[in-house]
Design a protein around this motif. Structure first.
Motif, PDB file in Angstrom:
ATOM      1  N   GLY A 283       0.803  -1.062  -0.152  1.00 49.97           N
ATOM      2  CA  GLY A 283      -0.160  -0.190  -0.022  1.00 49.97           C
ATOM      3  C   GLY A 283       0.974   1.329  -0.143  1.00 49.97           C
ATOM      4  O   GLY A 283       0.457   2.248   0.519  1.00 49.97           O
ATOM      5  N   LEU A 284       1.989   1.125  -0.445  1.00 51.17           N
ATOM      6  CA  LEU A 284       2.952   2.190  -0.454  1.00 51.17           C
ATOM      7  C   LEU A 284       2.640   3.064  -1.822  1.00 51.17           C
ATOM      8  O   LEU A 284       2.196   2.794  -2.609  1.00 51.17           O
ATOM      9  CB  LEU A 284       4.424   1.954  -0.517  1.00 51.17           C
ATOM     10  CG  LEU A 284       4.830   0.958   0.548  1.00 51.17           C
ATOM     11  CD1 LEU A 284       5.969   0.325   0.542  1.00 51.17           C
ATOM     12  CD2 LEU A 284       4.227   1.661   2.158  1.00 51.17           C
ATOM     13  N   SER A 285       3.389   4.412  -1.612  1.00 48.26           N
ATOM     14  CA  SER A 285       3.333   5.200  -2.779  1.00 48.26           C
ATOM     15  C   SER A 285       4.198   4.911  -3.707  1.00 48.26           C
ATOM     16  O   SER A 285       5.563   4.736  -3.675  1.00 48.26           O
ATOM     17  CB  SER A 285       3.348   6.838  -2.373  1.00 48.26           C
ATOM     18  OG  SER A 285       2.259   6.907  -1.513  1.00 48.26           O
ATOM     19  N   ALA A 286       4.150   5.244  -5.215  1.00 46.18           N
ATOM     20  CA  ALA A 286       5.360   5.094  -6.258  1.00 46.18           C
ATOM     21  C   ALA A 286       6.087   6.025  -5.993  1.00 46.18           C
ATOM     22  O   ALA A 286       6.073   7.168  -5.832  1.00 46.18           O
ATOM     23  CB  ALA A 286       4.411   5.160  -7.399  1.00 46.18           C
ATOM     24  N   ALA A 287       7.259   5.596  -6.559  1.00 48.36           N
ATOM     25  CA  ALA A 287       8.573   6.574  -6.488  1.00 48.36           C
ATOM     26  C   ALA A 287       8.734   7.438  -5.255  1.00 48.36           C
ATOM     27  O   ALA A 287       9.115   8.470  -5.401  1.00 48.36           O
ATOM     28  CB  ALA A 287       8.355   7.465  -7.732  1.00 48.36           C
ATOM     29  N   THR A 288       8.670   6.342  -4.057  1.00 50.87           N
ATOM     30  CA  THR A 288       8.765   7.431  -2.782  1.00 50.87           C
ATOM     31  C   THR A 288       9.750   6.428  -1.855  1.00 50.87           C
ATOM     32  O   THR A 288       9.953   5.348  -2.066  1.00 50.87           O
ATOM     33  CB  THR A 288       7.404   7.429  -2.074  1.00 50.87           C
ATOM     34  OG1 THR A 288       6.458   8.037  -2.707  1.00 50.87           O
ATOM     35  CG2 THR A 288       7.563   8.047  -0.784  1.00 50.87           C
ATOM     36  N   THR A 289      10.648   7.262  -1.130  1.00 46.44           N
ATOM     37  CA  THR A 289      11.801   6.452  -0.227  1.00 46.44           C
ATOM     38  C   THR A 289      11.254   6.461   0.794  1.00 46.44           C
ATOM     39  O   THR A 289      10.626   7.321   1.747  1.00 46.44           O
ATOM     40  CB  THR A 289      12.988   7.388  -0.342  1.00 46.44           C
ATOM     41  OG1 THR A 289      13.341   7.585  -1.846  1.00 46.44           O
ATOM     42  CG2 THR A 289      14.121   6.708   0.503  1.00 46.44           C
ATOM     43  N   TYR A 290      11.354   5.151   1.624  1.00 45.81           N
ATOM     44  CA  TYR A 290      11.027   4.765   2.978  1.00 45.81           C
ATOM     45  C   TYR A 290      12.087   4.426   3.573  1.00 45.81           C
ATOM     46  O   TYR A 290      13.070   3.670   3.069  1.00 45.81           O
ATOM     47  CB  TYR A 290      10.013   3.965   2.812  1.00 45.81           C
ATOM     48  CG  TYR A 290       8.573   4.149   2.152  1.00 45.81           C
ATOM     49  CD1 TYR A 290       7.700   4.904   2.783  1.00 45.81           C
ATOM     50  CD2 TYR A 290       8.423   3.983   0.777  1.00 45.81           C
ATOM     51  CE1 TYR A 290       6.374   5.458   2.486  1.00 45.81           C
ATOM     52  CE2 TYR A 290       7.145   4.359   0.300  1.00 45.81           C
ATOM     53  CZ  TYR A 290       5.991   5.073   0.928  1.00 45.81           C
ATOM     54  OH  TYR A 290       5.047   5.446   0.409  1.00 45.81           O
ATOM     55  N   SER A 291      12.227   4.655   5.040  1.00 46.14           N
ATOM     56  CA  SER A 291      13.167   4.454   5.927  1.00 46.14           C
ATOM     57  C   SER A 291      12.679   3.081   6.856  1.00 46.14           C
ATOM     58  O   SER A 291      11.487   3.391   7.517  1.00 46.14           O
ATOM     59  CB  SER A 291      13.714   5.422   6.669  1.00 46.14           C
ATOM     60  OG  SER A 291      14.985   5.205   7.431  1.00 46.14           O
TER      61      SER A 291
END
Length: 496
Positions: A283-291
């Motif tokens: 359920g994440l957003s596209a082209a987004t960096t997560y830590s």
């Protein structure tokens, strides 16, 4: 003999009885003729059963009577006395001495009362001797601390001459019975961590007779309070598997008792507590960096420090949106064999990578810019053009509005020129033709792929040739991928 009126009435009544006697039942005869003197039948099927050590139950089949059975007398043949009167066909004799024999008879009576003979012979029943045998002592008593506050006991079942009913669990430290159970196990809960407890068990039957307590007591210590946190998770791996999902994995932590879960944090916020050493974040957003970080937790609630931070970027979302339709398409004749086209740039949510130019509905070029020169056309001929935009994902816009161009008349060829024609190539991916020439057979002034591009025309006039020379010519075809055919057959011309 002279009869009185009273005698005549009596005789008439007697005659009436005699006349009707054969047609009336016995009860009616008795009612009409006088008092009932017929007793009920003797009861049959008398059965006696000891229902306990102090009770005997009797039952029998009902008697019959010419009028009706009113009840039954129960007779104790040992004491010679009637011990009960009942209107039913059963009776329970209570208050008896265990292990004694009793003999019974039964008689039926009616309302008069007429009494039937006593049943014969008497029915003999002996009350059972009370159970005074205790079950065997339970064996194999063991105890195990299953947590910091619980101890589980188990043992081997006892035996009994009648049957074991249950077990008592005894706390030897407090001197009290702490449980009654019908199974061969018990869990003692609510204990203090790190404390020792001693237990005994006794079996009992229905009387109840109790076995001796198990000896010696079984001693069990609860687990100490766990204050040690698990080790920090290591080898954190994260990979973006799509534009909306990142998969995480890590090496298992260790603990002095047991690791029960892991805590996964995204950008510092807890998002999951998996039992295993992997997790799929969706359920994440596209082209987004997560830590991400991961910590381990044990059953006592001790939590390790967070792992090293790992960052990953989700893939770009699949591009399904075509560019905008090109606008402002204009065309102008470039002499008798060419057309110059231009249009306004299209827009796209990602980016326009090129355009598709179609002449008379057939693709002739894929320029990256907003202009194109179509060559090799026939003189004095009208051509229709459209342009569509394309992006990197291969999405293609609708065709633009049509622009028409009419080429000019053919001028007379100069003396130092050569006019060439050739057969068209049938290929849905055809992009155009290239012309090669030189002054020696099979040797051309242009290297492969660098011949003069003449579009999709099948005629072309080469000018500016040197007078007094012989030129040799050949043609190739190439497709939209840039793949070029072999040379055609070679022709030559002498330039005067």
């Amino acid at each position: 003999m002279k009869l009185s009126n009273h005698s005549a009435v009596a005789i008439r009544a007697a005659a009436l009885v005699l006349l009707l006697g054969a047609a009336l039942p016995l009860a009616a005869q008795t009612a009409i003729g006088g008092a009932d003197t017929i007793p009920p039948t003797v009861p049959t099927g008398v059965v006696g059963t000891a229902v306990s050590a102090t009770q005997i139950g009797l039952s029998w089949n009902p008697s019959t009577d010419n009028v009706g059975v009113t009840g039954y007398l129960v007779y104790d043949a040992d004491t010679g006395s009637t011990i009960a009167t009942t209107t039913t066909t059963s009776f329970t004799h209570s208050g008896l001495v265990p292990g004694t024999t009793h003999n019974y008879r039964v008689s039926a009576f009616d309302a008069v009362p007429n009494q039937s003979p006593w049943t014969d012979p008497p029915v003999s029943v002996t009350t059972p001797v009370p159970d005074s045998t205790a079950p065997s002592v339970p064996t194999g008593l063991t105890g195990k601390a299953v947590s910091r506050t619980r101890i589980r006991l188990s043992w081997t079942a006892s035996t009994d001459n009648v049957g074991v009913t249950g077990y008592l669990v005894y706390d030897a430290d407090t001197g009290s019975t702490i449980a009654t159970t019908t199974t061969t196990s018990f869990t003692h809960s609510g204990l203090v961590p790190g404390t020792t407890h001693n237990y005994r068990v006794s079996a009992f039957d229905a009387v109840p007779n109790h076995s001796p307590w198990t000896d010696p007591p079984v001693s069990v210590k609860t687990l100490p309070l766990d204050t040690t946190a698990p080790s920090t998770p290591t080898e954190i791996l994260a990979s973006a598997v799509s534009s909306s999902q990142i998969n995480l994995s890590w090496a298992a932590s260790t603990d002095d008792v047991k690791v029960t879960r892991y805590i996964v944090r995204r950008d510092g916020v807890k998002i999951a507590a998996p039992v295993s050493t992997s997790y799929a974040d969706t359920g994440l957003s596209a082209a987004t960096t997560y830590s991400y970080t991961v910590a381990a937790r044990d059953a006592a609630g001790n939590i390790s420090p967070n792992s090293t931070n790992v960052s990953v970027t989700t893939a770009s979302a699949a591009d399904t949106m075509p560019p905008a339709t090109p606008t402002g398409l204009t065309g102008a004749a470039a002499g008798s064999s060419g057309a110059n086209l231009s249009w306004s740039a299209s827009t796209d949510d990602v980016g326009v990578t090129g355009y598709i130019v179609r002449r008379n509905g057939v693709q002739v070029a894929t320029p990256a810019t907003t202009s194109y020169t179509d060559t090799g056309l026939s003189a004095a001929t009208t051509y229709s053009y459209t342009v569509a935009a394309r992006d990197a994902a291969g999405n293609i816009s609708p065709n633009s509005a049509t622009a028409s161009v009419t080429t000019g008349d053919t001028p007379p060829p100069p003396s130092n020129s050569a006019g060439l024609t050739w057969d068209s190539v049938t290929d849905p991916n055809l992009s155009g033709y290239r012309l090669y020439f030189g002054t020696a057979p099979g040797t051309y002034l242009q290297s492969v792929g660098q011949g003069t591009s003449v579009g999709n025309a099948t005629t072309y006039t080469i000018t500016g040739l040197a007078s007094g020379s012989r030129y040799y010519f050949a043609v190739t075809a190439f497709d939209t991928l840039g793949i070029e055919s072999d040379y055609s057959n070679e022709v030559f011309k002498d330039i005067p």
